[in-house]
Design a protein around this motif. Structure first.
Motif, PDB file in Angstrom:
ATOM      1  N   PRO A  98       0.795  -1.192   0.006  1.00 54.58           N
ATOM      2  CA  PRO A  98       0.195   0.528   0.050  1.00 54.58           C
ATOM      3  C   PRO A  98       1.090   1.440   0.260  1.00 54.58           C
ATOM      4  CG  PRO A  98      -0.358  -1.598   1.585  1.00 54.58           C
ATOM      5  CD  PRO A  98       0.971  -2.286   1.226  1.00 54.58           C
ATOM      6  N   GLY A  99       0.912   1.738  -1.474  1.00 56.79           N
ATOM      7  CA  GLY A  99       1.766   2.871  -1.372  1.00 56.79           C
ATOM      8  C   GLY A  99       3.625   2.668  -0.702  1.00 56.79           C
ATOM      9  N   GLY A 100       3.918   4.072  -1.095  1.00 56.55           N
ATOM     10  CA  GLY A 100       5.441   3.726  -0.840  1.00 56.55           C
ATOM     11  C   GLY A 100       5.706   3.420   0.909  1.00 56.55           C
ATOM     12  N   ASN A 129       7.690  10.108   7.878  1.00 61.60           N
ATOM     13  CA  ASN A 129       7.165   9.421   8.312  1.00 61.60           C
ATOM     14  C   ASN A 129       8.593   7.741   8.392  1.00 61.60           C
ATOM     15  OD1 ASN A 129       5.104   9.570   8.438  1.00 61.60           O
ATOM     16  ND2 ASN A 129       4.228   9.348   6.322  1.00 61.60           N
ATOM     17  N   HIS A 130       9.710   8.469   8.200  1.00 57.99           N
ATOM     18  CA  HIS A 130      11.138   7.792   8.400  1.00 57.99           C
ATOM     19  C   HIS A 130      11.209   7.095   9.687  1.00 57.99           C
ATOM     20  CE1 HIS A 130      12.952   8.012   4.378  1.00 57.99           C
ATOM     21  NE2 HIS A 130      11.934   7.213   3.588  1.00 57.99           N
ATOM     22  N   LEU A 131      11.426   7.818  10.123  1.00 65.09           N
ATOM     23  CA  LEU A 131      11.655   8.351  11.747  1.00 65.09           C
ATOM     24  C   LEU A 131      11.191   7.551  12.010  1.00 65.09           C
ATOM     25  CD1 LEU A 131      13.212  11.274  11.520  1.00 65.09           C
ATOM     26  CD2 LEU A 131      14.843   9.406  11.265  1.00 65.09           C
ATOM     27  N   LEU A 174      18.641   5.493   2.031  1.00 65.37           N
ATOM     28  CA  LEU A 174      18.790   6.464   0.647  1.00 65.37           C
ATOM     29  C   LEU A 174      17.651   7.268   0.264  1.00 65.37           C
ATOM     30  CD1 LEU A 174      22.143   4.263   0.119  1.00 65.37           C
ATOM     31  CD2 LEU A 174      21.967   6.965   0.592  1.00 65.37           C
ATOM     32  N   HIS A 175      18.039   8.187  -0.256  1.00 71.59           N
ATOM     33  CA  HIS A 175      16.873   8.648  -1.549  1.00 71.59           C
ATOM     34  C   HIS A 175      16.896   8.881  -2.947  1.00 71.59           C
ATOM     35  CE1 HIS A 175      14.621  11.425   2.061  1.00 71.59           C
ATOM     36  NE2 HIS A 175      15.395  10.207   2.552  1.00 71.59           N
ATOM     37  N   GLY A 176      16.657   7.818  -3.427  1.00 70.24           N
ATOM     38  CA  GLY A 176      16.531   7.298  -5.131  1.00 70.24           C
ATOM     39  C   GLY A 176      16.802   8.807  -5.817  1.00 70.24           C
ATOM     40  N   HIS A 179      15.626  14.646  -2.864  1.00 70.15           N
ATOM     41  CA  HIS A 179      15.831  14.323  -1.378  1.00 70.15           C
ATOM     42  C   HIS A 179      14.573  14.878  -1.001  1.00 70.15           C
ATOM     43  CE1 HIS A 179      17.145  14.853   2.425  1.00 70.15           C
ATOM     44  NE2 HIS A 179      17.142  13.459   2.340  1.00 70.15           N
ATOM     45  N   ASN A 180      13.626  14.647   0.246  1.00 77.61           N
ATOM     46  CA  ASN A 180      12.241  15.045   0.866  1.00 77.61           C
ATOM     47  C   ASN A 180      12.599  14.807   2.268  1.00 77.61           C
ATOM     48  OD1 ASN A 180      10.074  15.245   2.324  1.00 77.61           O
ATOM     49  ND2 ASN A 180       8.937  13.972   1.846  1.00 77.61           N
ATOM     50  N   PRO A 181      12.989  15.674   2.910  1.00 76.68           N
ATOM     51  CA  PRO A 181      12.641  16.953   2.850  1.00 76.68           C
ATOM     52  C   PRO A 181      13.734  18.388   2.304  1.00 76.68           C
ATOM     53  CG  PRO A 181      13.859  17.590   5.104  1.00 76.68           C
ATOM     54  CD  PRO A 181      13.889  16.516   3.970  1.00 76.68           C
ATOM     55  N   ILE A 209      12.263   5.246  -3.546  1.00 82.74           N
ATOM     56  CA  ILE A 209      12.173   7.012  -4.913  1.00 82.74           C
ATOM     57  C   ILE A 209      11.277   6.493  -4.402  1.00 82.74           C
ATOM     58  CG2 ILE A 209      12.518   4.770  -6.359  1.00 82.74           C
ATOM     59  CD1 ILE A 209      13.570   6.331  -8.125  1.00 82.74           C
ATOM     60  N   ALA A 210      10.342   7.723  -4.160  1.00 84.92           N
ATOM     61  CA  ALA A 210       9.395   8.108  -4.472  1.00 84.92           C
ATOM     62  C   ALA A 210       9.006   9.146  -5.555  1.00 84.92           C
ATOM     63  CB  ALA A 210       8.604   8.152  -3.048  1.00 84.92           C
ATOM     64  N   TYR A 211       9.900  10.081  -6.353  1.00 85.35           N
ATOM     65  CA  TYR A 211       9.582  11.254  -7.368  1.00 85.35           C
ATOM     66  C   TYR A 211      10.361  11.022  -8.440  1.00 85.35           C
ATOM     67  CZ  TYR A 211       8.107  12.567  -2.615  1.00 85.35           C
ATOM     68  OH  TYR A 211       7.468  13.877  -0.976  1.00 85.35           O
ATOM     69  N   SER A 242       2.637   7.379  -5.907  1.00 82.26           N
ATOM     70  CA  SER A 242       1.968   8.038  -5.995  1.00 82.26           C
ATOM     71  C   SER A 242       2.285   9.212  -6.199  1.00 82.26           C
ATOM     72  CB  SER A 242       1.315   8.361  -3.819  1.00 82.26           C
ATOM     73  OG  SER A 242       0.919   7.485  -3.484  1.00 82.26           O
ATOM     74  N   LYS A 243       2.928   9.378  -6.571  1.00 78.99           N
ATOM     75  CA  LYS A 243       3.401  10.972  -7.199  1.00 78.99           C
ATOM     76  C   LYS A 243       3.691  11.187  -8.674  1.00 78.99           C
ATOM     77  CE  LYS A 243       3.853  12.018  -3.082  1.00 78.99           C
ATOM     78  NZ  LYS A 243       4.085  12.224  -1.860  1.00 78.99           N
ATOM     79  N   ASN A 244       4.598   9.962  -9.076  1.00 75.47           N
ATOM     80  CA  ASN A 244       4.971  10.245 -10.045  1.00 75.47           C
ATOM     81  C   ASN A 244       3.325   9.283 -11.749  1.00 75.47           C
ATOM     82  OD1 ASN A 244       5.539   7.618  -9.966  1.00 75.47           O
ATOM     83  ND2 ASN A 244       7.064   7.659 -10.997  1.00 75.47           N
TER      84      ASN A 244
END
Ligand code: PLP
Ligand code: TYF
Length: 394
Positions: A98-100, A129-131, A174-176, A179-181, A209-211, A242-244
């Protein structure tokens, strides 16, 4: 029993959404939650997704359960989209989630099963949310330096110095891309340094990787993850559609476990299936099916890629407009980083008081750490934001 429950801290980003809704000022500008908005402030359904949805209504004949890992066709198209030909398909175990967020959660669960003592190294800062998920799962987190407050770019030396402490069996999150934020990203030579270091130490990379497609392009944004997957013996990848694909509420994500040892693949797949079963049995299918249809149909795929590129370029245009407006008002280049950052977000580097002043005096809503969602702007709100930034003394 319930009397033992304690209030939990609110998600600051979601709380900000609520505060924005309650603000009566009609000049208000929402730069909070990471949702793409067009120039009129609307989050559209992408054309290809809408077309796939129409087709699906005609051709879908059953809503019976899928497999525990979701539809294998979904995993195939997503693996191809993200990893290209970086690794043979046979080395990738994958399960729809369910989602990333679900993919991250399942990934952490897998780490815990494999090595209950694993420490997860997280960039400082990272997606909150990672934390909170890691904390909820009682997993040990170790922050590594990532963002340089002076340059507003990546502090690669600080990052590598902190990653010198990883040990075999630890995980580096790592963020693919995008990077958020912060909006500050590793370049390819920095990714190479990370890969070399991971291989030297035996730590395992996990890439969120969410973006993909929001930064430098669909292929360009996958370069880091492809480099890691092609060169490290074990990799976890948590992906979000969700985003792309603009299908936020459909909850489509994928967790991949890449392993160069061919004997491990079947057990990895079985473990991913098991984890889905423990947590929710079958993953959501509707969004995943739309993604599969779009990516498998050449015309829909081309239209999706075109629209995604329009989205990416509109954000880049807003970045450039904001950077040049700030250059004009401040008479300096100190905001040039806004045009260098990639994705939906930039960390402005404003203090909490300055963020609060912008909200109070100019009805501009950005997250307390001064993360702003570029897609919340349009050509006429950019000058308003630029003035507010200067007025707040950033
Ligand atoms: N990871 C990062 C870094 C994100 O910013 C997001 C938010 O959109 C996600 C994962 C997961 O999003 P979702 O669960 O909506 O797919
Ligand atoms: O960072 C963001 O704004 C997006 C959306 O609990 C989001 O990733 C925000 C908070 C949250 C889940 C998703």
């Amino acid at each position: 029993m319930f009397e033992a429950l304690k209030p939990q801290p609110a998600d600051k980003i979601l709380a900000l959404m609520q505060a924005y809704r309650e603000d009566p000022r009609d000049t208000k500008v929402d730069l909070g939650v990471g949702v793409y908005k067009d120039a009129s402030g609307h989050t559209p359904i992408m054309r290809a997704v809408k077309a796939a949805e129409k087709q699906l209504w005609e051709v879908e004949t059953t809503k019976s359960y899928t497999g525990l890992a979701g539809d294998p066709g979904y995993a195939d198209v997503m693996i191809d989209l993200i990893l290209g030909d970086a690794v043979p398909r046979s080395t990738v175990a994958a399960a729809a989630t369910p989602g990333g967020t679900g993919a991250c959660r399942q990934g952490f669960d897998l780490i815990k099963m494999a090595n209950p003592k694993a420490r997860v190294f997280v960039s400082n800062p990272t997606w909150p949310n990672h934390l909170s998920i890691l904390k909820h799962m009682n997993m040990e987190m170790v922050p590594y330096r990532y963002f340089d407050d002076e340059t507003r770019g990546v502090d690669c030396d600080g990052m590598m110095a902190d990653l010198a402490n990883v040990q075999a069996g630890d995980v580096v999150l790592l963020h693919g891309c995008c990077h958020n934020p912060t909006g500050a990203n590793l370049n390819l030579s920095e990714w190479k340094l990370v890969v070399e270091h991971l291989n030297k130490t035996g730590a395992v990379p996990m890439i969120d990787i969410a973006y993909q497609g929001f930064g430098d392009g669909l292929e360009e944004d996958a370069q880091g993850v492809r480099l890691v997957a092609g060169n490290c013996p074990e990799v976890l990848i948590a992906a979000s559609c969700s985003k792309n694909f603009g299908i936020y509420r459909e909850r489509a994500g994928l967790l991949m476990a890449v392993c160069s040892d061919p004997d491990r693949g079947a057990l990895n797949q079985q473990t991913l299936n098991f984890l889905n079963r423990q947590n929710y049995s079958f993953p959501p299918d509707h969004g995943a099916r739309l993604v599969t249809m779009v990516l498998n149909d050449p015309a829909l795929r081309a239209d999706w890629a075109t629209e995604l590129e329009e989205v990416r370029l509109s954000m880049l245009g807003l970045r450039e407009q904001l950077a040049s407006e700030l250059q004009r008002l401040s008479g300096s280049d100190r905001f040039g980083f806004i045009a260098q950052h990639r994705g939906m977000f930039s960390r402005l580097g404003a203090s909490p008081d300055q963020v609060e002043a912008m909200r109070r005096d100019s009805a501009i809503y950005m997250v307390g750490d001064s993360r702003l969602n570029i897609a919340g702007l349009n050509a006429s709100t950019v000058p308003i934001l630029a003035e507010a930034i200067i007025k707040a003394g950033v």
